[in-house]
Design a protein around this motif. Structure first.
Motif, PDB file in Angstrom:
ATOM      1  N   ALA A  18      14.132  21.989 -38.100  1.00  0.00           N
ATOM      2  CA  ALA A  18      15.340  22.673 -37.636  1.00  0.00           C
ATOM      3  C   ALA A  18      15.827  22.075 -36.311  1.00  0.00           C
ATOM      4  O   ALA A  18      17.028  21.864 -36.120  1.00  0.00           O
ATOM      5  CB  ALA A  18      15.079  24.173 -37.489  1.00  0.00           C
ATOM      6  N   VAL A  21      16.943  18.113 -37.223  1.00  0.00           N
ATOM      7  CA  VAL A  21      18.138  18.011 -38.066  1.00  0.00           C
ATOM      8  C   VAL A  21      19.276  18.849 -37.492  1.00  0.00           C
ATOM      9  O   VAL A  21      20.420  18.385 -37.406  1.00  0.00           O
ATOM     10  CB  VAL A  21      17.841  18.408 -39.529  1.00  0.00           C
ATOM     11  CG1 VAL A  21      19.083  18.305 -40.387  1.00  0.00           C
ATOM     12  CG2 VAL A  21      16.728  17.529 -40.098  1.00  0.00           C
ATOM     13  N   GLY A  22      18.973  20.069 -37.093  1.00  0.00           N
ATOM     14  CA  GLY A  22      20.005  20.934 -36.537  1.00  0.00           C
ATOM     15  C   GLY A  22      20.634  20.350 -35.282  1.00  0.00           C
ATOM     16  O   GLY A  22      21.857  20.370 -35.123  1.00  0.00           O
ATOM     17  N   GLY A  23      19.801  19.817 -34.409  1.00  0.00           N
ATOM     18  CA  GLY A  23      20.322  19.200 -33.186  1.00  0.00           C
ATOM     19  C   GLY A  23      21.174  17.985 -33.486  1.00  0.00           C
ATOM     20  O   GLY A  23      22.248  17.787 -32.894  1.00  0.00           O
ATOM     21  N   LEU A  25      22.819  17.322 -36.286  1.00  0.00           N
ATOM     22  CA  LEU A  25      24.072  17.779 -36.893  1.00  0.00           C
ATOM     23  C   LEU A  25      25.002  18.386 -35.849  1.00  0.00           C
ATOM     24  O   LEU A  25      26.212  18.143 -35.868  1.00  0.00           O
ATOM     25  CB  LEU A  25      23.799  18.791 -38.000  1.00  0.00           C
ATOM     26  CG  LEU A  25      23.267  18.226 -39.310  1.00  0.00           C
ATOM     27  CD1 LEU A  25      22.816  19.338 -40.235  1.00  0.00           C
ATOM     28  CD2 LEU A  25      24.317  17.365 -39.984  1.00  0.00           C
ATOM     29  N   PHE A  26      24.447  19.168 -34.948  1.00  0.00           N
ATOM     30  CA  PHE A  26      25.262  19.778 -33.898  1.00  0.00           C
ATOM     31  C   PHE A  26      25.947  18.703 -33.055  1.00  0.00           C
ATOM     32  O   PHE A  26      27.155  18.777 -32.804  1.00  0.00           O
ATOM     33  CB  PHE A  26      24.424  20.690 -33.000  1.00  0.00           C
ATOM     34  CG  PHE A  26      25.208  21.227 -31.837  1.00  0.00           C
ATOM     35  CD1 PHE A  26      26.054  22.314 -32.013  1.00  0.00           C
ATOM     36  CD2 PHE A  26      25.132  20.635 -30.595  1.00  0.00           C
ATOM     37  CE1 PHE A  26      26.803  22.804 -30.951  1.00  0.00           C
ATOM     38  CE2 PHE A  26      25.879  21.123 -29.521  1.00  0.00           C
ATOM     39  CZ  PHE A  26      26.709  22.206 -29.703  1.00  0.00           C
TER      40      PHE A  26
END
Length: 165
Positions: A18, A21-23, A25-26
């Motif tokens: 999270a 990948v989340g960072g 994508l952000f």
């Protein structure tokens, strides 16, 4: 390994995914486009992005290392029996996932190398010409996009492995 130990290992793996990948994508989908509205100066945008990237790397790199370590540990039984890697769909998907992870690490290493310390210092002190910055920016964007695509593909193969497909 007990069910609780497996659950904790999976949880650590998911939290690390999270963050990574989340960072990523952000930064790519939210922050970069927003940055274009904050300033027209490509130099300023690059300077801000370098600062954000440095901050992100402080949590992203440890997360990526933890992600790889927990992934390898979870699959150590299969990795210890090479015949299972080629004889089962699980093994095939695991091989593909490992190849994608290697590609991700190589892409990330190139990304870090492109923005090495001397280049970073030139950007931060406005010592790069506009064409040089444009060329560097294009490389960074391409490497960032490859990183995100590989990360999402790795998540897909992780879900296939989790489903036992």
């Amino acid at each position: 390994m007990t069910a609780l130990e497996q659950a904790i290992l999976t949880w650590i793996h998911l939290v690390s995914a999270a963050i990574w990948v989340g960072g990523s994508l952000f930064i790519g989908i939210v922050f970069s486009p927003l940055l274009k509205t904050m300033t027209n100066s490509i130099e300023e945008r690059m300077q801000i992005m370098i600062r954000v990237g440095r901050r992100f790397n402080k949590v992203a790199v440890p997360s990526l290392i933890i992600l790889m370590a927990t992934g390898l540990y979870s699959s150590h039984m299969l990795l210890g029996k090479p015949e299972l890697l080629v004889a089962t769909s699980y093994g095939t998907f695991l091989i593909i996932k490992i190849i994608l992870v290697v590609g991700l690490v190589v892409t990330y290493a190139i990304h870090v190398r492109v923005i090495r310390k001397d280049v970073e210092e030139k950007i931060m002190s406005n010592q790069m010409s506009e064409p040089q910055i444009q060329k560097l920016r294009k490389k960074i964007i391409i490497l960032g996009e490859i990183t995100v695509v590989l990360s999402i593909a790795i998540l897909f193969f992780a879900s296939l492995l989790d489903a036992g497909v």
